[in-house]
Design an enzyme around this catalytic site. Structure first.
Site, PDB file in Angstrom:
ATOM      1  N   TYR A   1       0.798  -1.224   0.000  1.00 17.46           N
ATOM      2  CA  TYR A   1       0.000   0.000   0.000  1.00 17.46           C
ATOM      3  C   TYR A   1       0.833   1.276   0.000  1.00 17.46           C
ATOM      4  CZ  TYR A   1      -4.044  -2.908   1.123  1.00 17.46           C
ATOM      5  OH  TYR A   1      -5.041  -3.846   1.066  1.00 17.46           O
TER       6      TYR A   1
ATOM      7  N   THR B   1      -1.728  -9.225  -4.556  1.00 21.18           N
ATOM      8  CA  THR B   1      -3.007  -9.714  -4.036  1.00 21.18           C
ATOM      9  C   THR B   1      -3.800  -8.639  -3.302  1.00 21.18           C
ATOM     10  OG1 THR B   1      -1.620 -10.676  -2.295  1.00 21.18           O
ATOM     11  CG2 THR B   1      -2.489 -12.177  -3.943  1.00 21.18           C
ATOM     12  N   GLU B   2      -3.164  -7.519  -2.969  1.00 20.46           N
ATOM     13  CA  GLU B   2      -3.876  -6.358  -2.417  1.00 20.46           C
ATOM     14  C   GLU B   2      -3.131  -5.084  -2.770  1.00 20.46           C
ATOM     15  OE1 GLU B   2      -4.920  -6.163   1.720  1.00 20.46           O
ATOM     16  OE2 GLU B   2      -5.507  -8.277   1.821  1.00 20.46           O
ATOM     17  N   ASN B   3      -3.880  -4.057  -3.180  1.00 21.18           N
ATOM     18  CA  ASN B   3      -3.337  -2.718  -3.373  1.00 21.18           C
ATOM     19  C   ASN B   3      -4.509  -1.759  -3.486  1.00 21.18           C
ATOM     20  OD1 ASN B   3      -2.244  -0.674  -5.955  1.00 21.18           O
ATOM     21  ND2 ASN B   3      -1.123  -0.732  -4.034  1.00 21.18           N
TER      22      ASN B   3
END
Length: 285
Positions: free
Chosen positions: A119, A184-186
């Site tokens: 992030y 897998t997340e951002n």
């Protein structure tokens, strides 16, 4: 450290179970996802700050990545720092557990890809904690700050720093022998008054995805996939519903939980549809 130690051993057993029992029939991929920030030295001309940035990454990402993606054991930075502080505290051995040789062989290489949650970026500098302080932070000996010019978000820890994304992807390529990577997340959060015209989220995704594109095209990173966090607003850990990461707004006060797209959802869907950035002057492709 004991929990992380057991987590790594459990991960290895899950990978081997899939590899030996299910892979031939299902043809799937199995791995681990690791969350990490990117770290820059607060003063790029200070060797002490440069070393602090390296320790930050090795204690954060490297804690789990080094055993799995390199040699089945913890990185030397962690082993040395924790051992030295443990002995200085009067203990007979390091607070970081040791793997047996058979456990190292069992853990090494238990991946099919590198799963990455990312992030933001921090600026790091060295801090010498008193010897008697027993903690992860004191073992690491690093403190972090952010640049006041960086755009904020609905989360105090999340600053918009797209440049760090490319640097992190390139670092993973170089540090862990060029594994295939799936992000897998951002994503980015908001809090407070509802605003469906979330231009900051559109800016975040456009900027971060462009840095990922640079990592692929210019740095040769083997990036196989990218996942935005997240499709719709949800329960965010200790902050509950106060911070919202969704491309779709969810009205949690209505029992039917209606969902409504924010402006960023339309922009992101265009990127997906044309597998590239929409050109405002020439239409969505």
């Amino acid at each position: 450290y004991v929990v992380g130690h057991n987590l790594l051993k459990a991960h290895a057993e899950a990978w081997h179970l899939y590899n030996e029992t299910y892979r031939a029939r299902q043809g799937g991929l199995i791995s681990i996802t690791i969350n990490t920030d990117w770290a820059e030295p607060r003063n790029p001309h200070s060797q002490e700050d440069i070393d602090a940035a390296r320790r930050y990454l090795q204690f954060y990402l490297g804690w789990f990545a080094h055993p799995i993606f390199k040699n089945g054991d913890y990185n030397e930075v962690m082993k040395r720092r924790i051992r030295e502080r443990s002995l200085a505290q009067g203990l007979s051995q390091s607070r970081l557990p040791e793997f047996t040789e058979s456990e190292k062989q069992r853990i090494k290489g238990t991946y099919d890809y590198f799963g990455l949650n990312h992030y933001t970026t921090v600026l790091t500098y060295n801090v010498n904690y008193p010897t008697h302080v027993l903690s992860y932070d004191s073992d690491r000996g690093v403190a972090s700050v952010t640049d006041r010019s960086w755009l904020g978000s609905g989360s105090f820890w999340l600053k918009v720093t797209p440049f760090g994304f490319r640097k992190l992807l390139r670092w993973i390529k170089e540090e862990y022998n060029d594994p295939p990577i799936y992000v897998t997340e951002n994503g980015i959060s908001e809090r407070g008054a509802l605003d469906f015209n979330d231009t900051w989220r559109t800016h975040y995704y456009r900027s971060y995805i462009n840095e990922a594109l640079k990592a692929v095209v210019l740095d040769g990173v083997d990036l196989r996939g990218y996942t935005a966090w997240t499709l719709m607003d949800n329960f965010e850990w200790a902050v509950g519903f106060d911070e919202r990461f969704g491309l779709y707004h969810v009205n949690f006060t209505d029992p039917s939980l209606p969902r409504r797209p924010k402006a960023s959802a339309r922009h992101y869907s265009q990127i997906i549809n044309c597998n590239g950035f929409p050109d405002p002057a020439r239409g969505p492709h």
